[in-house]
Structures are given as C-alpha cells and as structure tokens.
Design an enzyme around this catalytic site. Structure first.
Site, PDB file in Angstrom:
ATOM      1  N   GLY A  45       0.783  -1.247   0.000  1.00 55.65           N
ATOM      2  CA  GLY A  45       0.000   0.000   0.000  1.00 55.65           C
ATOM      3  C   GLY A  45       0.802   1.277   0.000  1.00 55.65           C
ATOM      4  O   GLY A  45       0.224   2.362  -0.144  1.00 55.65           O
ATOM      5  N   ARG A 100       7.462  -1.523   4.169  1.00 56.93           N
ATOM      6  CA  ARG A 100       8.255  -0.320   4.414  1.00 56.93           C
ATOM      7  C   ARG A 100       7.624   0.489   5.540  1.00 56.93           C
ATOM      8  O   ARG A 100       6.476   0.274   5.904  1.00 56.93           O
ATOM      9  CB  ARG A 100       8.298   0.540   3.153  1.00 56.93           C
ATOM     10  CG  ARG A 100       9.007  -0.145   2.005  1.00 56.93           C
ATOM     11  CD  ARG A 100       9.273   0.817   0.887  1.00 56.93           C
ATOM     12  NE  ARG A 100       8.156   0.998  -0.007  1.00 56.93           N
ATOM     13  CZ  ARG A 100       7.836   2.148  -0.587  1.00 56.93           C
ATOM     14  NH1 ARG A 100       8.535   3.233  -0.304  1.00 56.93           N
ATOM     15  NH2 ARG A 100       6.823   2.226  -1.419  1.00 56.93           N
ATOM     16  N   ILE A 142       3.982 -10.123   2.104  1.00 56.35           N
ATOM     17  CA  ILE A 142       3.100 -11.100   1.447  1.00 56.35           C
ATOM     18  C   ILE A 142       3.757 -12.468   1.295  1.00 56.35           C
ATOM     19  O   ILE A 142       3.092 -13.440   0.976  1.00 56.35           O
ATOM     20  CB  ILE A 142       2.592 -10.609   0.074  1.00 56.35           C
ATOM     21  CG1 ILE A 142       3.758 -10.264  -0.846  1.00 56.35           C
ATOM     22  CG2 ILE A 142       1.637  -9.446   0.232  1.00 56.35           C
ATOM     23  CD1 ILE A 142       3.397 -10.372  -2.309  1.00 56.35           C
ATOM     24  N   TYR A 187       7.985  -9.373 -15.028  1.00 56.98           N
ATOM     25  CA  TYR A 187       6.781  -8.652 -14.571  1.00 56.98           C
ATOM     26  C   TYR A 187       5.565  -9.101 -15.382  1.00 56.98           C
ATOM     27  O   TYR A 187       4.527  -9.483 -14.825  1.00 56.98           O
ATOM     28  CB  TYR A 187       7.038  -7.156 -14.752  1.00 56.98           C
ATOM     29  CG  TYR A 187       5.881  -6.246 -14.385  1.00 56.98           C
ATOM     30  CD1 TYR A 187       5.327  -6.254 -13.107  1.00 56.98           C
ATOM     31  CD2 TYR A 187       5.373  -5.338 -15.325  1.00 56.98           C
ATOM     32  CE1 TYR A 187       4.299  -5.379 -12.771  1.00 56.98           C
ATOM     33  CE2 TYR A 187       4.343  -4.466 -14.995  1.00 56.98           C
ATOM     34  CZ  TYR A 187       3.814  -4.500 -13.718  1.00 56.98           C
ATOM     35  OH  TYR A 187       2.788  -3.631 -13.390  1.00 56.98           O
TER      36      TYR A 187
END
Ligand SMILES: NC(=O)C1=CN([C@@H]2O[C@H](COP(=O)(O)OP(=O)(O)OC[C@H]3O[C@@H](n4cnc5c(N)ncnc54)[C@H](O)[C@@H]3O)[C@@H](O)[C@H]2O)C=CC1
Ligand SMILES: CC(=O)[C@H](N)C(=O)O
Length: 374
Positions: free
Chosen positions: A64, A91, A108, A196
């Site tokens: 987030g 963070r 996660i 990615y």
C-alpha cells in the site's frame, strides 16, 4: 492413522461432496500434503465471512505504500470509513500516512502473518498491490519471481480460504511483441518478455482458475501506465510520464529515457482508482469476464512534451534512451481496447491528455508554491 492418509481422505471426501455448480470447496488449500497452515478440512465453510454480513467491506491493501495504495486507501476510507481500510506494506510509512488511518506491517511472502491479519481484522476485500514493476523486475528477477508469483499464491490461498473478494491489478505489460499492439483487445496472444509481464499473466490465469474451480470472487483490471502528482512511481517503463512534470517545474529541463515516438496507453490516477472501486462494487452478473483492459489515453513522449510546453514554453527536452526500458516499451500495446469494460460495467474515463497535464500542473505547482512559502 498417519497424517498423510487422514489428509488425503479428507481431500477425497470434500471432492465427493462438491456442489453441482462446478465450484468446489476449498480442498485447494491442501497444496502441500503435509501439516501446513493451508490445510482446510472438508467441513470448512467457503465464503464464511462474506461482504453481505457487514455494512461495509473491511479492506486490506497489500503493497500500500507504492504509487497507488495511499490514494486508493483515501478513496475507500471516504466511502467505507477510515477504520474499515487497512494499508499494509514492508516499508515504514511516512507520518502523514501513518496518522491517516490503520497501517500494519505485512510481508506477502509470510503466509501465516497474512492469514492472521485477515482473520483478526475480519477482512472481506483484499486489494493486492504488492509487486515489483517492469524495470526493477528485470534488474532483480529472483526477487520479482518471489514477490509477484510466490506472493500471489499466498494471496490466492488466503482469499479463497476466507471467502474474500480479491482485486489483483494486471497491466499493459501482460502483453508482448506477438500481441496485436494497436489496438490490443482483452483476449489475444499474451507472450510477454519480462518477468513482470509473465507474473501478471500468471496472476490473471490463476485468479480466473480459482474463480472457475473454487468460486473465488477474483476481479482484475489491466491498468495502463498510471500518472500521479502526489506519489512517485516504483520503477516501471512508464515512469517518464510522471517525472517530466516534476523536472519541468523544478528545473525547466527533462531528459527522457524512451524514444520520442514511443506510444503507450496511460491513465490519470483518479480514473484508475475510480475504475478499481467500480469493478469491486460491480454486481457479479454484470461481469462477463474477470480480467478487463481499461483505457483512457495514449501518447508518445513527444506528444506529452508538446502538451507540457503549452504551460511551460521554455521546457528543454532531450532524449537518452535506456535500452532495457525501450525494448520493454516496444513490446507493449500502443492502444488499449477496453470495449468490454465499457459495455459490461460502464467504464468511462474522465481525463484525456489536456486535462491530465492541466491537473498535474495545478497540483505540483501549488505544492511547489506552498514549499517556497514555508
Ligand atoms: N503504477 C502503474 O503505472 C501500474 C501499476 N500496476 C500494478 O498496480 C499495483 C500497484 O502498483 P504501484 O503502487 O505503482 O507499485 P509500487 O512499485 O509503487 O509499489 C509496490 C509496493 O509493494 C511493496 N512490496 C514489495 N515487496 C513486498 C512484500 N514482500 N510484501 C509486501 N509488500 C511488498 C513495496 O514496498 C511497494 O510499496 C502493482 O501490482 C502494479 O503491478 C499495473 C499497471 C500500471
Ligand atoms: C505499466 C506498468 O505496469 C508499470 N507502470 C510499468 O511501467 O512497469
């Protein structure tokens, strides 16, 4: 009876007891046949904590503190109340974020910690934003693979086990050089050349698989490059389109790392966040698919610079092409076809290029003036 035999009996019983809808209850979570937090017994009630039980969804946002999460939390908190939206990341949050609503540490890759957060806070919606973006992903493939793929597996299992509505963003980066690029439809060849992109195709397919197999309420939008004024991008190929505004206002100069004619789909953050809330709120029957392209505008660095120069005519733009980013951009869609999103759940963007540039200047300009006064 040995543990393995008990587990396989439980799994068989649950499979036999599956409802006729084609969805099966969550024996899926027995991914590893050993004692693990993922074991779900045959009588585990799927969708046990559903959105309908509460007045408002209880939302958890992973990753987030990146470019998008804080803005999304703001929008959702306005709608559902501050305490119903929890931001999480690995963070340390800046103080204005820490004081604006619930924040919690969550990696996660730590399945047990994630499950504890979901259970203790009675989470009903999960917005999964954690990821390594295209350019930083290429710079650290093992980490990108862990966060974007292993992390997603944790998220899918938790969401399925606890009956959550799950949003996972995908990207224009989920397409590759063999995809049609102008325009790129929802369903076409997807052979991306970045970790990615590969991880996002994997996320789309796994989410849709869990939906069809287990009834997981998975929802996914393929975002274009997102442009925001009050948050910094996290290491992608489209980052130049944010940086130009800051450099133009601060120094009157901008060095672009993509060729001037590189056309990519882009979107202002307010449109992106609104689309996210809209698809999360869309009634199930309106969704003919679970992964949708969304589009707003498409431009090249040269076209963006020309629009910026309407506000700052003396801006000096030069080009120093980053070969990694350029190769990525050259394999991505130039224009995105989002007809299905417009038809199914009424998607409509508000910001075109001129409104985007005006809005960015208003925001960054007023911030800069404020900083000069203080
Ligand atoms: N910003 C954009 O232009 C676009 C973003 N998206 C997607 O939207 C999502 C959010 O994007 P951004 O906010 O721009 O990303 P970002 O790169 O700015 O933020 C990602 C966040 O994930 C966190 N993270 C990394 N490893 C983690 C871990 N192990 N556990 C928990 N958190 C971890 C980071 O600390 C960071 O705050 C991503 O999934 C991205 O792929 C898709 C298309 C365009
Ligand atoms: C378009 C994206 O997914 C992201 N901004 C990136 O450039 O990697």
């Amino acid at each position: 009876m040995p543990v393995l035999r008990i587990l396989s009996k439980v799994a068989k019983q649950a499979l036999l007891a599956s409802p006729g809808c084609g969805c099966q209850p969550l024996t899926v979570a027995v991914r590893n046949v050993s004692f693990s937090p993922r074991q779900v017994t045959s009588d585990a009630s799927f969708h046990s904590v559903s959105f309908s039980e509460t007045d408002h969804p209880k939302v958890l946002i992973t990753g987030g503190l990146g470019q998008l999460g804080v803005g999304l939390a703001k929008v959702l908190r306005k709608k559902f109340g501050s305490n119903n939206v929890i931001l999480s990341d690995i963070r340390k949050p800046p103080s204005h974020v820490f004081h604006s609503g619930p924040f919690i540490y969550s990696d996660i890759l730590d399945y047990k910690n994630l499950r504890e957060i979901v259970v203790n806070n009675r989470i009903t919606w999960l917005v999964h934003y954690s990821a390594l973006l295209s350019a930083v992903g290429e710079a650290n493939v093992p980490l990108a693979r862990a966060v974007n793929i292993t992390g997603l597996h944790n998220i899918l299992d938790i969401a399925a086990e606890h009956g959550l509505r799950l949003f996972v963003p995908s990207t224009i980066g989920a397409f590759g050089p063999t995809s049609p690029r102008n325009p790129t439809p929802d369903l076409c060849i997807q052979r991306p050349r970045t970790i990615y992109g590969v991880s996002k195709v994997h996320a789309e397919l796994m989410g849709e698989y869990y939906h069809h197999r287990y009834g997981l309420d998975f929802r996914c939008l393929r975002y274009p490059g997102i442009i925001s004024a009050d948050s910094q991008p996290g290491g992608g190929t489209t980052d130049y389109a944010v940086q130009i505004f800051h450099d133009a206002i601060k120094t009157g100069k901008f060095e672009c790392n993509l060729r001037p004619d590189t056309r990519l789909p882009m979107m202002y953050i307010d449109d992106c966040l609104r689309a996210t809330v809209e698809i999360m709120e869309s009634p199930v029957e309106t969704l003919s698919m679970r992964t949708y392209n969304i589009n707003a505008m498409s431009f090249t660095p040269e076209e963006l610079a020309q629009e910026v120069m309407k506000q700052l005519p003396d801006l000096e733009v030069s080009y120093d092409v980053d070969q990694v980013r350029q190769a990525i951009a050259d394999s991505w869609p130039m224009n995105f076809d989002d007809d299905n999103a417009r038809r199914d759940w009424g998607w409509k963007h508000d910001y075109d290029l001129p409104e985007l540039v005006q809005t960015m200047f208003n925001y960054i300009g007023s911030e800069t003036r404020l900083a000069q006064v203080n």
